[in-house]
Design a protein around this motif. Structure first.
Motif, PDB file in Angstrom:
ATOM      1  N   GLU A   4       0.880  -1.158   0.000  1.00 22.39           N
ATOM      2  CA  GLU A   4       0.000   0.000   0.000  1.00 22.39           C
ATOM      3  C   GLU A   4       0.913   1.202   0.000  1.00 22.39           C
ATOM      4  O   GLU A   4       1.677   1.410   0.932  1.00 22.39           O
ATOM      5  N   TYR A  16      -1.227   9.236 -13.165  1.00 21.76           N
ATOM      6  CA  TYR A  16      -0.320   8.685 -12.170  1.00 21.76           C
ATOM      7  C   TYR A  16      -1.113   8.224 -10.948  1.00 21.76           C
ATOM      8  O   TYR A  16      -1.859   9.009 -10.363  1.00 21.76           O
ATOM      9  N   PRO A  17      -1.005   6.965 -10.540  1.00 19.22           N
ATOM     10  CA  PRO A  17      -1.835   6.488  -9.428  1.00 19.22           C
ATOM     11  C   PRO A  17      -1.446   7.110  -8.090  1.00 19.22           C
ATOM     12  O   PRO A  17      -0.269   7.276  -7.791  1.00 19.22           O
ATOM     13  N   HIS A  19      -2.968   5.808  -5.252  1.00 15.39           N
ATOM     14  CA  HIS A  19      -3.076   4.658  -4.350  1.00 15.39           C
ATOM     15  C   HIS A  19      -2.856   3.388  -5.148  1.00 15.39           C
ATOM     16  O   HIS A  19      -3.265   3.296  -6.303  1.00 15.39           O
ATOM     17  N   HIS A  20      -2.261   2.406  -4.481  1.00 18.18           N
ATOM     18  CA  HIS A  20      -2.012   1.133  -5.136  1.00 18.18           C
ATOM     19  C   HIS A  20      -2.111   0.031  -4.089  1.00 18.18           C
ATOM     20  O   HIS A  20      -1.649   0.198  -2.961  1.00 18.18           O
ATOM     21  N   ALA A  22      -1.763  -4.382  -3.944  1.00 15.56           N
ATOM     22  CA  ALA A  22      -1.497  -5.623  -4.667  1.00 15.56           C
ATOM     23  C   ALA A  22      -1.297  -6.750  -3.655  1.00 15.56           C
ATOM     24  O   ALA A  22      -0.682  -6.544  -2.611  1.00 15.56           O
ATOM     25  N   TRP A  46     -10.023   4.513   0.309  1.00 20.37           N
ATOM     26  CA  TRP A  46      -9.588   5.467  -0.710  1.00 20.37           C
ATOM     27  C   TRP A  46     -10.650   6.509  -1.041  1.00 20.37           C
ATOM     28  O   TRP A  46     -10.464   7.328  -1.930  1.00 20.37           O
ATOM     29  N   ALA A  83      -4.376  -6.660  -8.279  1.00 29.49           N
ATOM     30  CA  ALA A  83      -3.798  -5.326  -8.138  1.00 29.49           C
ATOM     31  C   ALA A  83      -4.888  -4.292  -8.380  1.00 29.49           C
ATOM     32  O   ALA A  83      -5.701  -4.433  -9.298  1.00 29.49           O
ATOM     33  N   ALA A  85      -5.420   0.068  -8.537  1.00 28.50           N
ATOM     34  CA  ALA A  85      -4.751   1.364  -8.584  1.00 28.50           C
ATOM     35  C   ALA A  85      -5.809   2.444  -8.778  1.00 28.50           C
ATOM     36  O   ALA A  85      -6.730   2.288  -9.575  1.00 28.50           O
ATOM     37  N   ARG A  98      -8.234   1.066 -11.643  1.00 22.64           N
ATOM     38  CA  ARG A  98      -7.825  -0.042 -12.512  1.00 22.64           C
ATOM     39  C   ARG A  98      -7.714  -1.296 -11.662  1.00 22.64           C
ATOM     40  O   ARG A  98      -7.090  -1.286 -10.605  1.00 22.64           O
ATOM     41  N   TRP A 147      -7.780  -7.195 -17.056  1.00 22.38           N
ATOM     42  CA  TRP A 147      -7.886  -5.906 -16.394  1.00 22.38           C
ATOM     43  C   TRP A 147      -9.188  -5.210 -16.762  1.00 22.38           C
ATOM     44  O   TRP A 147      -9.767  -5.464 -17.820  1.00 22.38           O
TER      45      TRP A 147
END
Length: 155
Positions: A4, A16-17, A19-20, A22, A46, A83, A85, A98, A147
């Protein structure tokens, strides 16, 4: 493995993300269920609240893609990878989420099923809910990544 990260927002790169998330999950119904639940918690954190239309659509997409990875992409002893994002809202005031689900089976290619059949409508749901979706072969090993992207308003 969980990651995270809060990445700095770049004004010159709106995609540009910020938050991410995975994580790998066991290729079992329990793993798919856990993926959906953790994705729902992360989306709420989020700013995409529970019981909102966007949250419901995103968790349904995660559920369908994870279930497909378990049912059609399962290789015994291998996990699937989820994942998420979140890219910030640009001038249009909509953010983009995504979702990527990666499995290790190469011969099962995702296809839309006929709506009249007894099953196989998961990707039809993804098609209806997502802004866009597709799949591609993995570049770092056997398998594929499915995706989906959904444009959402974030508070």
């Amino acid at each position: 493995m969980t990651s995270e990260t809060e990445l700095p927002t770049r004004t010159n790169q709106p995609g540009y993300p910020t938050h991410h998330f995975a994580m790998r999950f066991s290729s079992t119904p329990r793993g798919a269920r856990l993926a959906r639940r953790l994705a729902g918690q992360r989306l709420d954190a989020w700013g995409i609240p529970y019981d909102s239309d966007a949250h419901d659509a995103l968790t349904l997409i995660v559920a369908e893609l994870a279930a497909n990875a378990v049912q059609h992409g399962r290789v015994p002893g291998r996990d699937f990878h989820l994942a998420l994002a979140l890219a910030p809202a640009g001038a249009s005031a909509t953010a983009t989420v995504r979702i990527e689900v990666t499995d290790t089976r190469t011969e099962c290619v995702p296809v839309l099923a006929a709506p009249a059949g007894d099953g196989g409508r998961g990707l039809l749901l993804v098609e209806c809910l997502a802004t866009r979706w597709d799949w591609h072969p993995r570049t770092d090993g056997p398998g594929k990544t499915v995706w989906a992207v959904l444009d959402v308003g974030v508070s």
